[in-house]
Enzyme design. Structure first.
Site, PDB file in Angstrom:
ATOM      1  N   ASP A 103      40.811  42.408  47.391  1.00 27.24           N
ATOM      2  CA  ASP A 103      41.529  41.364  46.662  1.00 27.24           C
ATOM      3  C   ASP A 103      43.013  41.326  46.991  1.00 27.24           C
ATOM      4  O   ASP A 103      43.875  41.358  46.093  1.00 27.24           O
ATOM      5  CB  ASP A 103      41.349  41.555  45.148  1.00 27.24           C
ATOM      6  CG  ASP A 103      39.892  41.629  44.727  1.00 27.24           C
ATOM      7  OD1 ASP A 103      39.068  40.935  45.344  1.00 27.24           O
ATOM      8  OD2 ASP A 103      39.579  42.393  43.797  1.00 27.24           O
ATOM      9  N   GLU A 141      36.893  31.740  41.853  1.00 28.15           N
ATOM     10  CA  GLU A 141      37.788  32.766  41.328  1.00 28.15           C
ATOM     11  C   GLU A 141      38.899  33.043  42.334  1.00 28.15           C
ATOM     12  O   GLU A 141      38.948  32.461  43.414  1.00 28.15           O
ATOM     13  CB  GLU A 141      37.009  34.058  41.036  1.00 28.15           C
ATOM     14  CG  GLU A 141      36.301  34.637  42.241  1.00 28.15           C
ATOM     15  CD  GLU A 141      35.342  35.758  41.886  1.00 28.15           C
ATOM     16  OE1 GLU A 141      35.156  36.054  40.689  1.00 28.15           O
ATOM     17  OE2 GLU A 141      34.763  36.346  42.820  1.00 28.15           O
TER      18      GLU A 141
END
Length: 552
Positions: A58, A230
């Site tokens: 991420d 997301e």
């Protein structure tokens, strides 16, 4: 650019739980890690992917002048949110960790794949911001610092912001916006139905202002019931606003999609299907050699020379969808055509090598390719790459060694006496030197951990007065907390340091012990696929380190 002395002070910062050196304190004097990347050497003028190997998922990146700063998810490992600096996007030096004090976040008894999800880093008017989500431990928060090396503030909680994966966008007019994943507009129509919401943000008061607005409901093609939109990021180019987000979940169907709008108050429209997704590997043959999979969760940025680049996560399975070392940070250039960006054309695999960005070359310790390091525990503080479970390490540095007091059983206790480093190679060897022997009912050794229920250990164990070397394996919550012993050998009780060796190669592990120069194999070809994300579940990677516990 921060002062060198400030950087070095921060690199050495790691909170410890103080432990007095008592008779039964276990002492480690050396930790050696050696990792091998069997691929070809990096060609001249090129860089190697991933740029940061191992459990560093991420990625979020920001440019401040000629400097780049990057952060990753860390979940329930402590310290949390690693902070990196680079001047060429390729060579990254770790500055420290934004979560480095136990009072900032409380991971309690969370699973190792809960905690800090997908932090986003931003900079505005001399101040760094990190927004993130502490899943099951407080929700969404923001922390700030004047220097990316820290210290970072205690969290300010965004109590009115539900969902995960927030990031910040600062517009040219001075306005600030928070964007994140929340529930859809109205009841969910299917499992994985999520939405992206936009809300004004006060960067001085560290709070949201006014109502939130859903700007994407479901994904780029709502008729196809897209799942898990997301990791959103907003950026601006040539007067238009672009929304980049992950879609499809973080496994093999992962992808990155792009939408744009003429203003933040108008509708965001997706790129044509010929362009979207702008990055994915799900359309490639899974049997291809040296596959890179699960690519997505990208963050795009512009260089001073006008070029655009993207960092993103991806994985390197060694068989099927088995990978033990977690999701890693990759880098690729971004191309623009017709007002839309593309990271990779459809059907193209993530390349192992890329042409270097046109930036002055930076220098940093290796984070990719084959490399090794040794820690002799002679510094005043541990390197910030060392990790403990859910809170500060129950460790101390003394007399040229790392001290661990045997605590609760590894795999059962929420805060065991364990401290480790990420496994960042499929072919990795760890050698630990121990100059203490355990008391009755205690173990001291090396553990490879993917979760509380997925771990391998090799340890010195005292049972009925005798010292043995035992290899144990825990695959599920139904196994004994200390694991099932798969191999064991007697070790004479006599003075002198003992070395334990763990060699993990893909899905197999070998374990050995030595006193002096000669190694003795304790177990060979032990199944290590239980350390894969596919088998263990969750979102982290294997951490290998030192532990001392009581097994009864």
């Amino acid at each position: 650019m921060m002062k060198r002395t400030r950087i070095m002070a921060t690199i050495l910062l790691l909170a410890f739980a103080s432990s007095p050196v008592v008779a039964r304190t276990m002492r480690f004097t050396r930790f050696e890690y050696r990792g091998v990347d069997s691929g070809p050497t990096t060609p001249a003028g090129h860089y190697r992917n991933p740029i940061i190997s191992g459990f560093y998922p991420d990625p979020s990146v920001v440019r401040v002048g000629a400097d780049f700063y990057l952060v990753n998810s860390s979940f329930s490992w402590f310290p949390g949110i690693p902070v990196w600096h680079s001047r060429d996007l390729v060579h990254w030096r770790r500055l420290g960790n934004a979560i480095d004090r136990p009072g900032q976040l409380d991971f309690g008894k969370l699973g190792l794949s809960r905690g800090v999800f997908a932090p986003g880093i931003a900079w505005h008017k001399g101040r760094f911001y990190i927004v993130g989500t502490c899943v099951d431990c407080g929700g969404n928060f923001v922390i700030t610092a004047r220097d990316a090396a820290g210290p970072w503030s205690d969290p300010t909680w965004l109590r009115d912001v539900e969902g995960i994966d927030p990031s910040l966008f600062f517009d040219d007019d001075g306005s600030a916006w928070l964007i994140n994943n929340r529930g859809p507009v109205g009841p969910p129509r299917y499992d994985g139905h999520r939405a992206i919401w936009l809300q004004r943000f006060d960067p001085d008061g560290l709070r949201t202002v006014g109502p939130a607005r859903a700007i994407v409901d479901g994904g780029v093609d709502p008729s196809a019931n897209p799942v898990w939109i997301e990791g959103p990021h907003l950026f601006k180019r040539e007067g238009r606003y672009y929304l980049s987000a992950a879609e499809g979940g973080t496994s093999v169907n992962h992808s990155q999609v792009i939408l744009r709008a003429d203003s933040l108050s108008s509708a965001f429209r997706p790129a044509p299907p010929a362009i979207n997704p702008i990055l994915t590997q799900r359309d490639l043959d899974p049997s291809r050699p040296r596959p890179v999979t699960s690519a997505g969760h990208a963050d795009l940025l512009q260089l001073p020379n006008g070029e655009w680049w993207a960092v993103f996560l991806a994985t390197r399975p060694y068989a099927g969808n088995l990978y033990n070392i977690g999701r890693e940070t990759y880098l690729l250039p971004v191309t623009w055509r017709g007002g839309w960006p593309t990271i990779l054309p459809h059907g193209v695999g993530v390349p192992q090598f890329g042409t270097l960005p046109r930036l002055p070359r930076d220098v940093a310790p290796p984070t990719t390719g084959s490399f090794a390091f040794v820690d002799r525990f002679t510094e005043r503080r541990l390197d910030p790459a060392w990790l403990a479970i859910r809170g500060p390490a129950k460790a101390s540095l003394s007399r040229g060694g790392l001290m661990l007091v045997p605590g609760g059983t590894l795999g059962k206790d929420a805060r065991p006496a364990f401290i480790g480093r990420r496994q960042v190679h499929d072919d990795a060897t760890v050698v630990a030197t121990i100059d203490s022997l355990p008391a009755e009912g205690e173990r001291v050794g090396v553990a490879a951990i993917q979760s509380d229920d997925a771990l391998l250990t090799v340890a010195l164990v005292r049972r009925n007065g005798a010292i043995r070397v035992e290899v144990a394996r825990r695959d599920t919550a139904a196994d004994p907390a200390a694991g099932r012993v798969v191999a064991s050998a007697a070790l004479p009780t006599k003075p002198g340091a003992v070395r334990l060796r763990v060699h993990i190669k893909a899905g197999h592990a070998d374990f050995a012990v030595a006193r002096g120069a000669a190694w003795r194999t304790i177990a060979s070809d032990v199944d290590a696929t239980s350390l894969s994300t596919e088998r263990a579940g969750g979102f982290v990677g294997t951490v290998i380190g030192l532990f001392a516990d009581r097994f009864r």
